[in-house]
Design a protein around this motif. Structure first.
Motif, PDB file in Angstrom:
ATOM      1  N   SER A  85      51.033  54.621  45.586  1.00  0.00           N
ATOM      2  CA  SER A  85      52.060  55.153  44.371  1.00  0.00           C
ATOM      3  C   SER A  85      53.188  53.937  44.024  1.00  0.00           C
ATOM      4  O   SER A  85      53.712  53.903  42.942  1.00  0.00           O
ATOM      5  CB  SER A  85      52.920  56.346  44.846  1.00  0.00           C
ATOM      6  N   VAL A  86      53.138  52.987  44.996  1.00  0.00           N
ATOM      7  CA  VAL A  86      54.265  51.874  44.578  1.00  0.00           C
ATOM      8  C   VAL A  86      53.287  50.624  44.370  1.00  0.00           C
ATOM      9  O   VAL A  86      53.161  49.974  45.309  1.00  0.00           O
ATOM     10  CB  VAL A  86      55.372  51.768  45.630  1.00  0.00           C
ATOM     11  N   PRO A  87      53.014  50.281  43.021  1.00  0.00           N
ATOM     12  CA  PRO A  87      52.005  49.137  43.023  1.00  0.00           C
ATOM     13  C   PRO A  87      52.790  47.737  43.629  1.00  0.00           C
ATOM     14  O   PRO A  87      51.866  47.145  43.879  1.00  0.00           O
ATOM     15  CB  PRO A  87      51.883  48.991  41.369  1.00  0.00           C
ATOM     16  N   LEU A 143      44.443  58.360  45.392  1.00  0.00           N
ATOM     17  CA  LEU A 143      45.647  58.387  44.593  1.00  0.00           C
ATOM     18  C   LEU A 143      45.372  57.950  43.137  1.00  0.00           C
ATOM     19  O   LEU A 143      45.734  58.345  42.191  1.00  0.00           O
ATOM     20  CB  LEU A 143      46.748  57.613  45.189  1.00  0.00           C
ATOM     21  N   GLY A 144      44.406  56.808  43.173  1.00  0.00           N
ATOM     22  CA  GLY A 144      44.101  56.396  41.758  1.00  0.00           C
ATOM     23  C   GLY A 144      43.295  57.389  40.886  1.00  0.00           C
ATOM     24  O   GLY A 144      43.324  57.245  39.842  1.00  0.00           O
ATOM     25  N   VAL A 164      55.969  65.418  42.182  1.00  0.00           N
ATOM     26  CA  VAL A 164      54.755  65.167  41.433  1.00  0.00           C
ATOM     27  C   VAL A 164      53.799  64.834  42.762  1.00  0.00           C
ATOM     28  O   VAL A 164      52.616  64.966  42.725  1.00  0.00           O
ATOM     29  CB  VAL A 164      54.836  63.923  40.538  1.00  0.00           C
ATOM     30  N   LEU A 165      54.263  63.809  43.701  1.00  0.00           N
ATOM     31  CA  LEU A 165      53.502  63.238  44.587  1.00  0.00           C
ATOM     32  C   LEU A 165      52.979  64.717  45.529  1.00  0.00           C
ATOM     33  O   LEU A 165      51.776  64.586  45.904  1.00  0.00           O
ATOM     34  CB  LEU A 165      54.146  62.338  45.617  1.00  0.00           C
TER      35      LEU A 165
ATOM     36  N   GLU B  61      48.401  50.718  39.123  1.00  0.00           N
ATOM     37  CA  GLU B  61      49.149  49.755  38.441  1.00  0.00           C
ATOM     38  C   GLU B  61      49.879  50.161  37.240  1.00  0.00           C
ATOM     39  O   GLU B  61      50.927  50.095  36.937  1.00  0.00           O
ATOM     40  CB  GLU B  61      48.457  48.533  38.549  1.00  0.00           C
ATOM     41  N   ALA B  62      49.016  50.702  36.432  1.00  0.00           N
ATOM     42  CA  ALA B  62      49.253  51.148  35.018  1.00  0.00           C
ATOM     43  C   ALA B  62      50.264  52.203  34.900  1.00  0.00           C
ATOM     44  O   ALA B  62      51.186  52.390  34.363  1.00  0.00           O
ATOM     45  CB  ALA B  62      48.015  51.370  34.419  1.00  0.00           C
ATOM     46  N   GLN B  63      49.843  53.098  36.028  1.00  0.00           N
ATOM     47  CA  GLN B  63      50.710  54.253  36.130  1.00  0.00           C
ATOM     48  C   GLN B  63      51.993  53.963  36.693  1.00  0.00           C
ATOM     49  O   GLN B  63      53.250  54.156  36.202  1.00  0.00           O
ATOM     50  CB  GLN B  63      50.237  55.129  37.118  1.00  0.00           C
ATOM     51  N   GLY B  64      51.981  52.848  37.570  1.00  0.00           N
ATOM     52  CA  GLY B  64      53.363  52.332  38.447  1.00  0.00           C
ATOM     53  C   GLY B  64      54.007  52.051  37.256  1.00  0.00           C
ATOM     54  O   GLY B  64      55.428  52.056  37.465  1.00  0.00           O
TER      55      GLY B  64
END
Lengths: 261, 359
Positions: A85-87, A143-144, A164-165, B61-64
């Motif tokens: 969730s944290v890219p 998650l993706g 949301v998580l 990544e896009a979501q992030g």
């Protein structure tokens, strides 16, 4: 429909394999000490079920297995959620992960034995290390795959990131995590047995196998131990598959082929 | 395909050909093939998760990026009202913070370098025997293996004596397992009956933790290369076999009918139909087998009684408490694993692409 037929054929296949092993050994094609008759191996395996020390050994192996797997879940799921969730964290850590993952974890046995000695700790540490990866990767991947529409909807209603998580992403990822755990369970068993075989003393299924291997004409016992190991693997996998089906019926039909580092 | 990913058709896809025969148009095959890397593999097997990052990452990544500004979160859906539900939208970032792949790649290497540097620093300050600084490990690796004469490709005597035998055994074991696994897998997967007959036995063989069988091979072959190759083959063959069988089994029945109409011979059918459609599964199995080969290679060399190999170097260093060599061997094995996996992925990319074209 043909389900019964398939089961019958499967049973026939098992009988055939059993018969071939038995015949090859009895006919003297292979030295008897190399491949004892299948019936003898099976009898020994059943006999071991009544052996206290053997059962305690299996218990010790399963203990390390469960502890290691539990620790791996506790580590990998939160870490996977973080990475997924944290890219920025994901990008940052990925290189390190990619360098650690291809390392065959049995190769760590000598190092960890030097560090921690050869007891339960070593086993648990190795099992944990090896089973973290499938769970971690499945969590990030899952998650993706969560439904972006649901997430956006929740956000639109003003729910925070954590909500949301917890409400969308975690439930959506759960089947993936479960599949990761199932794969890791097999890996964990491999590591537990491998560590025991190499450490050579203490108690455990692997130690029984290793010590029987050293004895003269110990192949029967080794194979009986292998039968036990295989049965354990099957039971564990079966229980986990069943659990997955019960918990996440909509993902059924997929079956793991998983063993790995 | 085992493991159709989507919730709706997962059932049919999983149950195999029969359900698909009803559903499947000619393009269901092609679909199955393209689906495989996305949905089927990552869940169904361990190494398949390698697939996960490429598909998973760009999306998250896009979501992030849209998530990143804490205040903009709520307005996001309204800013993009026409986002389709699937595939997940790649939002145009409102603030181009990480526009191309380059900064991410850069970040990755920077962080890796920082981690190594931190380790170096911590190890030097702390002076622990168990965790030597990476600089010294690298130096030691160089001295140990790669400082040889040019005509030996810079390999030292020790490298020739230890690394090459390991690689040779692993290559032999993996190759044998791959050939046997694919051949047997096609044979088993071609007939529904044969599949049903063999399935339970195969499942059991796969459930046995591979190291448990190594003592058996030690008894039969004694210590040495045959024992090691045998244990590699015996462990690595199952994933290829099972995956190939599964792949061959799920060849689109309609296409088989077409092949029958066209009077394709068995060889042609194998060449143009069964192998191409099973190829993604075969490679999923091969990847598992490759990592198993590496594991078994190391494991069989770790056993007391072996005379050479990387695993032997490891145990030898362990008994001498030579931590530097232990670490060097670990780094070497990690690099080796990474290299082999990358190589196999490259081969897969070429072959599966080609297979799809001919299919």
């Amino acid at each position: 429909m043909r389900r019964r037929q398939e089961l019958m054929l499967g049973a026939l296949g098992v009988l055939l394999a059993f018969g071939v092993c038995e015949a090859v050994s009895r006919a003297g094609i292979v030295r008897r000490s190399y491949l004892p008759p299948a019936s003898e191996v099976l009898r020994r395996a059943v006999e071991l079920a009544g052996d206290r020390t053997f059962l305690e050994g299996v218990g010790a192996t399963l203990h390390a297995w469960a502890l290691g797997l539990g620790l791996a879940v506790a580590l990998a799921v939160p870490l996977g959620l973080l990475l997924g969730s944290v890219p920025v964290v994901d990008a940052a850590v990925r290189a390190i992960v990619e360098f650690l993952r291809p390392l065959p974890s049995v190769a760590l046995i000598p190092l960890v034995s030097l560090l921690l000695g050869s007891g339960t700790e070593t086993k648990v540490a190795l099992v944990t290390y090896a089973s973290v990866w499938p769970i971690l990767f499945n969590t990030v991947y899952g998650l993706g795959e969560t439904d972006p529409l649901a997430k956006d909807t929740l956000r639109a209603f003003g729910f925070g990131r954590l909500a949301v998580l917890l409400r969308v992403e975690l439930p959506g990822t759960a089947p993936f995590i479960a599949a990761g755990i199932r794969i890791s369970a097999a890996v964990a068993l491999i590591l537990a047995v491998a560590t025991e075989i190499l450490s050579g003393f203490g108690e455990g299924l692997g130690i029984f196998i290793a010590q029987s291997g050293l004895a003269t004409n110990g192949t029967r016992d080794v194979l009986a131990g292998v039968v036990w190991a295989g049965a354990l693997g099957l039971v564990i996998n079966g229980v986990l598959v069943w659990g997955e089906r019960r918990l996440f019926p909509w993902t059924s039909g997929e079956r793991g082929v998983g063993v790995g580092t | 395909m085992s493991g159709g990913g989507d919730s709706s058709d997962g059932e049919e896809a999983g149950r195999g050909g029969k359900a698909r025969a009803g559903l499947g148009g000619p393009d269901s095959e092609a679909q199955g093939v393209t689906e495989a890397p996305l949905a089927g593999r990552p869940r169904s097997e361990a190494q398949g998760v390698t697939e996960a990052p490429p598909t998973g990452r760009p999306r998250s990544e896009a979501q992030g990026v849209t998530e990143a500004p804490p205040t903009g979160r709520r307005s996001t859906p309204f800013a993009h009202p026409d986002t389709p539900p699937t595939p997940p939208p790649r939002h145009q970032p409102s603030r181009p913070r990480l526009p191309a792949g380059l900064p991410h790649a850069l970040l990755r290497w920077v962080v890796l370098a920082l981690a190594v540097a931190a380790w170096e620093l911590a190890a030097r300050v702390h002076g622990s025997v168990y965790f030597p600084p990476p600089g010294r490990i690298a130096r030691h690796m160089y001295d140990l293996w790669f400082s040889g004469p040019v005509r030996h490709l810079f390999l030292t005597e020790a490298a020739v004596a230890d690394i090459l035998p390991s690689l040779g055994r692993m290559a032999a074991g993996f190759a044998l397992a791959a050939v046997a696994g694919i051949a047997l897998g096609v044979a088993v997967g071609r007939s529904r009956r044969a599949y049903a007959l063999c399935n339970p036995v195969l499942q059991f063989a796969r459930a046995v933790p591979p190291p448990a069988l190594v003592p058996v091979f030690v008894v039969v072959f004694d210590f040495g290369t045959p024992m090691q190759i045998a244990s590699i083959v015996f462990s690595a063959v199952w994933p290829v076999l099972i995956n190939t069988a599964e792949g061959a089994r799920n060849t689109d029945p309609l296409r088989l009918d077409v092949a029958a109409v066209l009077r394709l011979g068995p060889v042609e059918r194998l060449r143009f139909l069964i192998l191409p459609s099973a190829l993604p599964r075969i490679f999923a199995g091969l990847r598992l087998s490759l990592s198993l080969s590496l594991i078994l290679m190391v494991f069989s060399e770790l056993l007391p009684g072996t005379a050479n190999g990387i695993g032997f170097t490891l145990t030898d260093a362990q008994t001498r408490s030579d931590l530097l060599t232990v670490w060097a061997a670990l780094v070497l094995l990690g690099a080796l694993g990474h290299l082999l996996n990358t190589a196999l992925l490259a081969v897969e990319k070429r072959l599966v692409g080609k297979g799809r074209a001919t299919a």
